[in-house]
Design a protein around this motif. Structure first.
Motif, PDB file in Angstrom:
ATOM      1  N   LEU A  69      -9.788  -1.627   8.483  1.00  0.00           N
ATOM      2  CA  LEU A  69      -8.528  -1.588   8.537  1.00  0.00           C
ATOM      3  C   LEU A  69      -7.876  -2.072   6.995  1.00  0.00           C
ATOM      4  O   LEU A  69      -8.700  -2.557   6.202  1.00  0.00           O
ATOM      5  CB  LEU A  69      -7.725  -2.591   9.792  1.00  0.00           C
ATOM      6  CG  LEU A  69      -8.077  -3.828   9.673  1.00  0.00           C
ATOM      7  CD1 LEU A  69      -7.421  -4.770   8.810  1.00  0.00           C
ATOM      8  CD2 LEU A  69      -8.128  -4.432  11.120  1.00  0.00           C
ATOM      9  N   SER A  70      -6.463  -1.604   7.009  1.00  0.00           N
ATOM     10  CA  SER A  70      -5.968  -2.231   5.683  1.00  0.00           C
ATOM     11  C   SER A  70      -4.873  -3.380   6.001  1.00  0.00           C
ATOM     12  O   SER A  70      -4.487  -3.193   7.206  1.00  0.00           O
ATOM     13  CB  SER A  70      -5.063  -1.083   5.025  1.00  0.00           C
ATOM     14  OG  SER A  70      -6.035  -0.125   4.458  1.00  0.00           O
ATOM     15  N   ILE A  71      -4.609  -4.120   5.185  1.00  0.00           N
ATOM     16  CA  ILE A  71      -3.621  -5.100   5.385  1.00  0.00           C
ATOM     17  C   ILE A  71      -2.672  -5.070   4.212  1.00  0.00           C
ATOM     18  O   ILE A  71      -3.035  -4.771   3.027  1.00  0.00           O
ATOM     19  CB  ILE A  71      -4.369  -6.513   5.175  1.00  0.00           C
ATOM     20  CG1 ILE A  71      -5.443  -6.715   6.206  1.00  0.00           C
ATOM     21  CG2 ILE A  71      -3.535  -7.750   5.091  1.00  0.00           C
ATOM     22  CD1 ILE A  71      -6.036  -8.183   6.575  1.00  0.00           C
ATOM     23  N   VAL A  72      -1.565  -5.160   4.854  1.00  0.00           N
ATOM     24  CA  VAL A  72      -0.377  -4.994   3.683  1.00  0.00           C
ATOM     25  C   VAL A  72      -0.025  -6.244   2.845  1.00  0.00           C
ATOM     26  O   VAL A  72       0.082  -7.489   3.237  1.00  0.00           O
ATOM     27  CB  VAL A  72       1.129  -4.711   4.419  1.00  0.00           C
ATOM     28  CG1 VAL A  72       2.184  -4.758   3.421  1.00  0.00           C
ATOM     29  CG2 VAL A  72       0.957  -3.680   5.196  1.00  0.00           C
ATOM     30  N   TYR A  73      -0.252  -6.103   1.452  1.00  0.00           N
ATOM     31  CA  TYR A  73      -0.234  -6.826   0.325  1.00  0.00           C
ATOM     32  C   TYR A  73       1.167  -7.634   0.336  1.00  0.00           C
ATOM     33  O   TYR A  73       2.058  -6.780   0.506  1.00  0.00           O
ATOM     34  CB  TYR A  73      -0.699  -6.448  -0.662  1.00  0.00           C
ATOM     35  CG  TYR A  73      -0.492  -7.344  -2.170  1.00  0.00           C
ATOM     36  CD1 TYR A  73      -1.615  -8.201  -2.373  1.00  0.00           C
ATOM     37  CD2 TYR A  73       0.599  -7.546  -2.833  1.00  0.00           C
ATOM     38  CE1 TYR A  73      -1.258  -9.247  -3.375  1.00  0.00           C
ATOM     39  CE2 TYR A  73       0.561  -8.376  -3.917  1.00  0.00           C
ATOM     40  CZ  TYR A  73      -0.139  -9.483  -3.941  1.00  0.00           C
ATOM     41  OH  TYR A  73      -0.465 -10.278  -5.243  1.00  0.00           O
ATOM     42  N   PRO A  74       1.310  -8.818   0.455  1.00  0.00           N
ATOM     43  CA  PRO A  74       0.608 -10.145   0.074  1.00  0.00           C
ATOM     44  C   PRO A  74       0.353 -10.795   1.191  1.00  0.00           C
ATOM     45  O   PRO A  74       0.176 -12.002   1.307  1.00  0.00           O
ATOM     46  CB  PRO A  74       1.392 -10.844  -0.903  1.00  0.00           C
ATOM     47  CG  PRO A  74       2.804 -10.518  -0.266  1.00  0.00           C
ATOM     48  CD  PRO A  74       2.901  -9.396   0.124  1.00  0.00           C
ATOM     49  N   ALA A  75       0.091 -10.134   2.499  1.00  0.00           N
ATOM     50  CA  ALA A  75      -0.211 -10.920   3.852  1.00  0.00           C
ATOM     51  C   ALA A  75      -1.687 -11.741   3.574  1.00  0.00           C
ATOM     52  O   ALA A  75      -2.447 -11.000   2.898  1.00  0.00           O
ATOM     53  CB  ALA A  75      -0.312 -10.019   4.947  1.00  0.00           C
ATOM     54  N   PRO A  76      -1.728 -12.518   3.963  1.00  0.00           N
ATOM     55  CA  PRO A  76      -2.831 -13.469   4.024  1.00  0.00           C
ATOM     56  C   PRO A  76      -4.151 -12.731   4.844  1.00  0.00           C
ATOM     57  O   PRO A  76      -3.781 -12.652   6.005  1.00  0.00           O
ATOM     58  CB  PRO A  76      -2.683 -14.888   4.500  1.00  0.00           C
ATOM     59  CG  PRO A  76      -1.357 -14.645   5.317  1.00  0.00           C
ATOM     60  CD  PRO A  76      -0.655 -13.568   4.654  1.00  0.00           C
TER      61      PRO A  76
END
Length: 121
Positions: A69-76
């Motif tokens: 998966l991808s994580i939305v920047y700037p989420a930890p």
């Protein structure tokens, strides 16, 4: 919920297909804030994916899940991955009645709010 069986009948068992468990896990992961589908590339049948890429193996009633998966920047990243693990465990148990023994998460890319990618190293 009580399910009645005819007199003398023995209750049967239910087997949930791995592809169904994979779909439950993918949708559960996507429900977590700041989680997106993996880097844009065409999925099966030429369509862009809407959920994290998921594979599942069920062995003796225990599930092993692999997610990309991808994580939305700037989420930890670590906190978001832990939230995904908790959500997937909860939804697979509730909907499939299975225990999740292991969840591996790969994050090949961080993405911006509009889906612009930032490669993870």
């Amino acid at each position: 919920m009580n399910i009645r069986t005819p007199a003398g009948a023995r209750p049967g068992s239910v087997r949930v297909a791995e592809r169904v468990v994979a779909k439950i896990a993918a949708i559960a992961a996507a429900e977590v804030e700041d989680v997106a589908a993996p880097p844009p590339r065409l999925g099966r049948r030429g369509r862009l994916r809407r959920w994290p890429e998921t594979s599942v193996k069920v062995v003796n009633g225990a599930v092993r899940v692999s997610l990309t998966l991808s994580i939305v920047y700037p989420a930890p990243v670590a906190a978001t991955a832990e939230a995904v693990r908790n959500r997937v465990r909860e939804r697979v148990a509730a909907l499939a009645g299975l225990t999740v023994a292991q969840i591996d998460i790969e994050v090949p890319m961080l993405c911006g709010p509009a889906g612009a990618g930032v490669r993870a190293h």
